[in-house]
Each structure stands twice: as structure tokens, then as C-alpha cells.
Scaffold this active site. Structure first.
Site, PDB file in Angstrom:
ATOM      1  N   CYS A   1       0.828  -1.210   0.000  1.00  0.00           N
ATOM      2  CA  CYS A   1       0.000   0.000   0.000  1.00  0.00           C
ATOM      3  C   CYS A   1       0.862   1.260   0.000  1.00  0.00           C
ATOM      4  CB  CYS A   1      -0.932  -0.007   1.196  1.00  0.00           C
ATOM      5  SG  CYS A   1      -0.078   0.257   2.764  1.00  0.00           S
TER       6      CYS A   1
ATOM      7  N   ALA B   1       2.973   1.843   3.028  1.00  0.00           N
ATOM      8  CA  ALA B   1       4.171   0.997   3.018  1.00  0.00           C
ATOM      9  C   ALA B   1       5.278   1.640   2.180  1.00  0.00           C
ATOM     10  CB  ALA B   1       3.847  -0.390   2.477  1.00  0.00           C
TER      11      ALA B   1
ATOM     12  N   ARG C   1      11.515  -5.068   6.904  1.00  0.00           N
ATOM     13  CA  ARG C   1      12.386  -4.898   5.736  1.00  0.00           C
ATOM     14  C   ARG C   1      13.811  -4.852   6.262  1.00  0.00           C
ATOM     15  NH1 ARG C   1      13.250   0.161   2.817  1.00  0.00           N
ATOM     16  NH2 ARG C   1      13.482  -0.107   0.593  1.00  0.00           N
TER      17      ARG C   1
ATOM     18  N   HIS D   1       5.929   6.211  -2.553  1.00  0.00           N
ATOM     19  CA  HIS D   1       7.277   6.684  -2.894  1.00  0.00           C
ATOM     20  C   HIS D   1       7.212   8.157  -3.286  1.00  0.00           C
ATOM     21  CE1 HIS D   1       8.028   2.335  -4.486  1.00  0.00           C
ATOM     22  NE2 HIS D   1       8.218   2.394  -3.192  1.00  0.00           N
TER      23      HIS D   1
HETATM   24 FE1  CFM Z   1      13.097   0.192  -5.368  1.00  0.00          FE
HETATM   25 FE2  CFM Z   1      12.532  -2.159  -5.578  1.00  0.00          FE
HETATM   26 FE3  CFM Z   1      11.076  -0.500  -4.065  1.00  0.00          FE
HETATM   27 FE4  CFM Z   1      13.596  -1.225  -3.362  1.00  0.00          FE
HETATM   28 FE5  CFM Z   1      12.604  -3.180  -1.768  1.00  0.00          FE
HETATM   29 FE6  CFM Z   1      11.544  -4.045  -4.019  1.00  0.00          FE
HETATM   30 FE7  CFM Z   1      10.123  -2.454  -2.500  1.00  0.00          FE
HETATM   31 MO1  CFM Z   1      10.621  -4.867  -1.738  1.00  0.00          MO
HETATM   32  S1  CFM Z   1      14.468  -1.502  -5.233  1.00  0.00           S
HETATM   33  S2  CFM Z   1      12.588   0.673  -3.300  1.00  0.00           S
HETATM   34  S3  CFM Z   1      14.461  -2.090  -1.568  1.00  0.00           S
HETATM   35  S4  CFM Z   1      11.247  -0.618  -6.166  1.00  0.00           S
HETATM   36  S5  CFM Z   1      12.705  -5.068  -2.591  1.00  0.00           S
HETATM   37  S6  CFM Z   1      12.217  -4.162  -6.160  1.00  0.00           S
HETATM   38  S7  CFM Z   1       9.485  -4.113  -3.572  1.00  0.00           S
HETATM   39  S8  CFM Z   1      10.869  -2.905  -0.570  1.00  0.00           S
HETATM   40  S9  CFM Z   1       9.195  -0.567  -2.914  1.00  0.00           S
END
Ligand code: CFM
Length: 558
Positions: free
Chosen positions: A77, A80, A111, A211
Site C-alpha cells: 500500500c 508501506a 524490511r 514513494h
Molecule cells: Fe526500489 Fe525495488 Fe522499491 Fe527497493 Fe525493496 Fe523491491 Fe520495495 Mo521490496 S528496489 S525501493 S528495496 S522498487 S525489494 S524491487 S518491492 S521494498 S518498494
């Protein structure tokens, strides 16, 4: 590119495309044949047979759209993405989850972003603590702002941090608490940096929205707060590297050896003071494009710091990325140092690759992870002589698949319109382009691309299946059709996949391993994958109902 080229690319969906002697279009059909027509039509656009035109163009893939309700998705989500992914790895900000206790608890220490508190003088590290307002019925009915103020005050009294951040969960948006007003009030009262995020879980279609919200908040409230120019040569920021399993430590080691100064990382092994003067660096390096490209763009517009895409997953990719950095700084001293480091590191990596290769050559992998790793880890598999049959992201956008050149053609829908785009202007006093136009042009002429990411698909095999937001059903179909030697995904998928007798490597948390970045990381990865794909234990794995399908059962009332 736009329509004409896209149309042409789409043609490949109508031609047979071979995947391991099977018709890829037929396989695609098998993945969606059980769906109701409306769902099948939607999934049809998100499952694409890769075809790279001679001019490098790839087919259009639909992504960053809502998951069909009822399909079991891998996605997380918005909360997260904001709290867990981008801000979570910063050790000295107290992150308060404003919401029910479960949101705080289940996003706590799940994480594997590591940190080294000894590198900041106060030694602050709040990551082992879980802070939440623990909303109850009382707050849902009468509002949670009072309790949030108390929580901020209590956190301050107990820990005296430099900064406190507040993260909104779903109910906060539903009842309308103004977390930003509370943060402003407490910032004035406590005289430390207090800022909030409207990252309610329901926003957007996945963690990707979080993000973007995190990038906006950190840029607004932190970046540029401290103009101190630190000592050091070749100053860079590392963006989109989160120190999972110690990856950042390995990259820092290599940078130290090369004499490259890391001003800030967003946000593996990071501290708030470093974000505050990250705008004094001379180059931004983007590792995970999906989660952090917004900060890079805004920093370039406001302060004149250019960015390049790099990748430290894979030994060859690491060497290539180091060379790109050296190319940018145009200093023979750095170039020479970088070459020396590569020459010193590569023999051990190559020896490890040669050692495993007789056992790993030709093995087949599938990768369905996040928004960047499904691409980056294909490098490591290639170095082991392994093939990626199929890959996809959970929540990436078309530019992560097809390359940033498609950005102008991406349709903005209601879900993405909900996420704020900040209007950034050059800073009146501090905008300082690090290279002038001619210098940039010259470097581009020498092959250094600025503000570019070519995406995953151009680097995949012709005919490989690219699947966005893969469902549990499609996962199981893919496994029964191909029986890959290894499947890469996360904890939610791990045991379901392993029950098919296929090893699953977690590429989010690395299971309990890592680092996998840089040179030493590559060696770790070769050894682990070698063990996994060659273990005989998978062949012995049979569920009770597979061994004895005749198990009888009766209803209790019979
Ligand atoms: Fe970038 Fe990723 Fe992500 Fe990531 Fe991660 Fe991920 Fe993630 Mo899991 S590199 S930041 S450190 S998009 S592994 S492939 S899914 S937490 S949001």
C-alpha cells in the site's frame, strides 16, 4: 516515439513468438483463459511477449493501474511505500505511525534495511523502536489530532531526536485529521523538524504512490536545509539504495576505495543531516529509478545537480557504473583509481563465477519483484550463465519497463492525478548547474547519458514474457508450464511456490542473506543461487495429497 512506433510494436503480439519451443502467445492465452472476459481484457494488456525492434523499441505494457479485485496480487500500500520503503531506513528520524497499532507493528523491522549508528556522532538509532498513536474507537469518532500531539511530545521527551515524521494510515484520511497542522504546531513548540505525510494506504494503486509522496515530503521539509559544503572530492548522492542485507555497506566500501565522497544516500544507512545538505553534491546516482526519480528531478531543477542511472547489482554492472562516475568527473586521477579498484576486485568475482558456472549454466529463472530488482537481478543471473524466462514488476510504471522515452505518452489517470506533483523552480541563490550545456553535450557525445533510464524490456530476451502485477493464479500457471529452476519474489509467494518443488529466492529481504550488491555481493549471490538450484531436496517434495490422492473424508454429520 508515440503512436506510430507503438502500433508497430503491438504487431508482435499477433505473431508467434517462441519461448523454449513453445508459442509465447499460446502461453499468454493459458494464463488468462480462466478469467471473466473483462478481467482477461485487462490482463491481456499487462502480459506482453517481449520483442525488441531493430531500433530498440519494445511493446507497450500497461502498468501502474488498479489490480482487479479478487486477484491475489503481490502489491503493498501507499503507506508501506512512504513509511516503510523511503523513510524507514533513516535511523535518526522518529517515524510515528498515526493509525491503528497493526499498521505500525507490521511495518516494523520487516524490511532488512541495515544501518550503522556509529557513523553519526549522537549515535541515534530509532529503527529498533516502533512508534504509533495506536488509534482506538475514541479517536476514530472524535478525531485523533490530540493523541497525535501527545505522541509527538512523548517521543520528544523520551528521545530528544533531531526530527519526527508522522505517517498517515487509512483512517486518518477518512476522518480528516490534519496531520500537517499538528506537525507545524509541534515543530514551532519543540523547535525541531516535525513533518507529516498524507500517505494513507488507500491512495494510488500500490506502494508506488507512497514513494512519490515521500519524495515530495523529504524534498520540501529536509533537502536544502543545510548549506554546509563538506570536505571531499567527487561528491555524489546515492539515490534509491536502501541497504537491504548490507548492500550499501559494500557500495560504500567500493566508493571509499575509489576516493568517491558519498554526501548522502536516499536512504540506506542514512541520517537526516545528510539529506539536509545533499544538494551540495555534484552528481546524483539513481539505483532504483522507480522509488526516487522524483527527488533527482527536483534536485536538478532547483539546485542544478544532474543525475545518471547506475546499477550496482552484478559485477559487470558495478564496474560499468564506476566508470560512468569517473567519466562524469573527467579527472584522470579518478579514472585511474577506478580502474585499479576494478582490476583488484574482478579476479575474485570471475573465479567465483567460473566455479559455479558448470552447475548453473543454462538454468532458468523467473523474477517478479517490486519496481527495479526484477530488472537489476537479471544481470547477476546472466553472469552465472542463467536465463530469465519471464519477469515483471509489482508496481513499476511504463518507463521502468520500456524506458523513459515513453514518459510523454503515459496516460495520467484519476489514481495518479491524486498524487501531488510539486512545481519546482530554480533556487534564486543556490541554483548552480554543475556542468554547462556544452560540457553535458560533450559527455553525452562520449556515451554518458543524463536523466535516462532505458528500462527492463530492451535488455530481456526476445520472446520472454513480461508480466505486470502478476497474480497468484498466473504464478502457478507459469510454474506448471515451465518448471523454472528458481523463482524470485517475496515472502508472501515463497511457500506457495516452494510447495511446487521450485526454490524461491526472496529478492526483497534476501531471505537471511546478502549483501548482493557490488563485487563481494556478486560472489555471495553466485554461491547462494548455486546451492538453491542444485539442491536435490526439491525433487523429494511432495504434498500428502500428491502422494496419496485417495485420502477419504466424510462430513461430521454423516
Ligand atoms: Fe526500489 Fe525495488 Fe522499491 Fe527497493 Fe525493496 Fe523491491 Fe520495495 Mo521490496 S528496489 S525501493 S528495496 S522498487 S525489494 S524491487 S518491492 S521494498 S518498494
Amino acid at each position: 516515439m508515440a503512436t506510430a512506433a507503438n502500433k508497430k510494436n503491438n504487431l508482435c503480439d499477433n505473431e508467434p513468438c517462441e519461448l523454449e519451443g513453445l508459442d509465447a502467445q499460446e502461453i499468454k492465452k493459458k494464463l488468462i483463459e480462466k478469467y471473466p472476459p473483462k478481467v482477461a481484457r485487462k490482463r491481456d494488456k499487462q502480459i506482453v511477449v517481449n520483442r525488441i525492434d531493430p531500433d530498440g523499441k519494445v511493446p507497450v505494457i500497461q502498468s501502474n493501474v488498479r489490480t482487479v479485485p479478487g486477484l491475489i496480487s503481490q502489491r503493498g500500500c501507499c503507506y508501506a511505500g512512504c513509511k516503510g520503503v523511503v523513510l524507514g531506513p533513516t535511523r535518526d528520524i522518529i517515524n510515528i505511525t498515526h493509525g491503528p497499532v497493526g499498521c505500525g507493528f507490521y511495518s516494523w523491522l520487516t524490511r532488512r534495511n541495515q544501518t550503522d549508528p556509529d557513523t553519526t556522532s549522537d549515535g541515534h538509532n530509532f529503527m529498533p523502536y516502533c512508534f504509533t498513536t495506536d488509534m482506538q474507537d475514541q479517536e476514530i469518532i472524535f478525531g485523533g489530532e490530540k493523541k497525535l500531539k501527545l505522541a509527538i511530545q512523548e517521543a520528544y521527551d523520551n528521545f530528544h531526536p533531531k526530527a519526527i515524521a508522522v505517517f498517515s494510515t487509512c483512517p486518518v484520511g477518512l476522518i480528516g485529521d490534519d496531520v500537517h497542522a499538528v506537525c507545524r504546531e509541534m515543530k514551532a513548540k519543540l523547535n525541531i523538524n516535525v513533518f507529516g505525510f498524507s500517505c494513507e494506504g488507500y491512495k494510488g494503486v500500490s506502494q508506488s504512490a507512497g514513494h512519490h509522496i515521500a519524495n515530495n515530503g523529504i524534498f520540501t521539509h529536509v533537502v536544502g536545509n543545510d548549506d554546509t559544503v563538506r570536505e571531499g572530492e567527487y561528491k555524489v548522492n546515492m539515490l534509491g539504495e536502501y541497504n537491504i542485507g548490507g548492500d550499501a555497506f559494500e557500495i560504500e566500501r567500493i566508493f571509499d576505495d575509489c576516493g568517491i565522497t558519498m554526501i548522502s544516500t536516499f536512504s540506506g544507512n542514512s541520517s537526516i543531516d545528510k539529506f539536509a545538505n545533499s544538494h551540495t553534491a555534484d552528481l546524483n546516482l539513481i539505483m532504483c529509478h522507480r522509488s526516487i526519480n522524483y527527488v533527482a528531478e527536483m534536485m536538478e531543477t532547483k539546485f542544478g545537480v544532474p543525475w545518471i542511472k547506475i546499477n550496482f547489482i552484478g559485477a559487470e554492472a558495478t564496474a560499468k557504473s564506476l566508470r560512468k562516475i569517473a567519466q562524469y568527473f573527467e579527472d584522470p586521477k579518478l579514472t585511474q583509481r577506478v580502474e585499479e579498484v576494478i582490476a583488484a576486485e574482478l579476479p575474485a568475482v570471475q573465479a567465483a563465477a567460473a566455479e559455479v558456472r558448470p552447475r548453473t549454466e543454462g538454468k532458468r529463472a523467473m523474477l517478479f519483484v517490486g519496481g527495479s530488482r526484477a530488472h537489476h537481478y537479471q544481470e547477476l543471473f546472466k553472469e552465472m550463465g542463467m536465463r530469465t524466462l519471464s519477469a515483471g514488476y509489482e508496481f513499476a510504471h511504463r518507463d521502468d519497463y520500456e524506458g523513459r522515452e515513453v514518459l510523454p505518452t503515459i496516460k495520467v489517470d484519476a489514481d495518479s492525478r491524486n498524487i501531488q506533483e510539486l512545481a519546482i523552480k530554480p533556487d534564486e541563490t543556490r541554483f548552480n548547474p554543475r556542468k554547462n550545456k556544452e560540457q553535458m553535450k560533450k559527455l553525452e557525445g562520449q556515451g554518458l547519458e543524463f536523466s535516462e533510464y532505458d528500462g527492463m524490456m530492451p535488455e530481456m530476451d526476445q520472446g520472454a514474457l513480461v508480466i505486470d502485477d502478476i497474480s497468484q493464479w498466473e504464478t502457478e500457471r507459469m510454474i506448471s508450464i515451465f518448471k523454472p529452476d528458481i523463482f524470485c519474489a517475496g515472502i508472501k509467494e515463497k511457500y506457495a511456490v516452494q510447495k511446487h518443488g521450485i526454490p524461491l529466492k526472496q529478492l526483497h529481504s534476501y531471505d537471511y542473506g546478502g549483501p548482493y550488491a557490488g563485487f563481494k555481493g556478486a560472489i555471495n549471490f553466485y554461491h547462494e543461487i548455486d546451492r538453491m538450484v542444485n539442491s536435490r531436496v526439491w525433487g523429494y517434495l511432495k504434498a500428502p495429497w500428491q502422494k496419496n490422492p485417495e485420502l477419504a473424508a466424510t462430513y461430521a454429520y454423516e
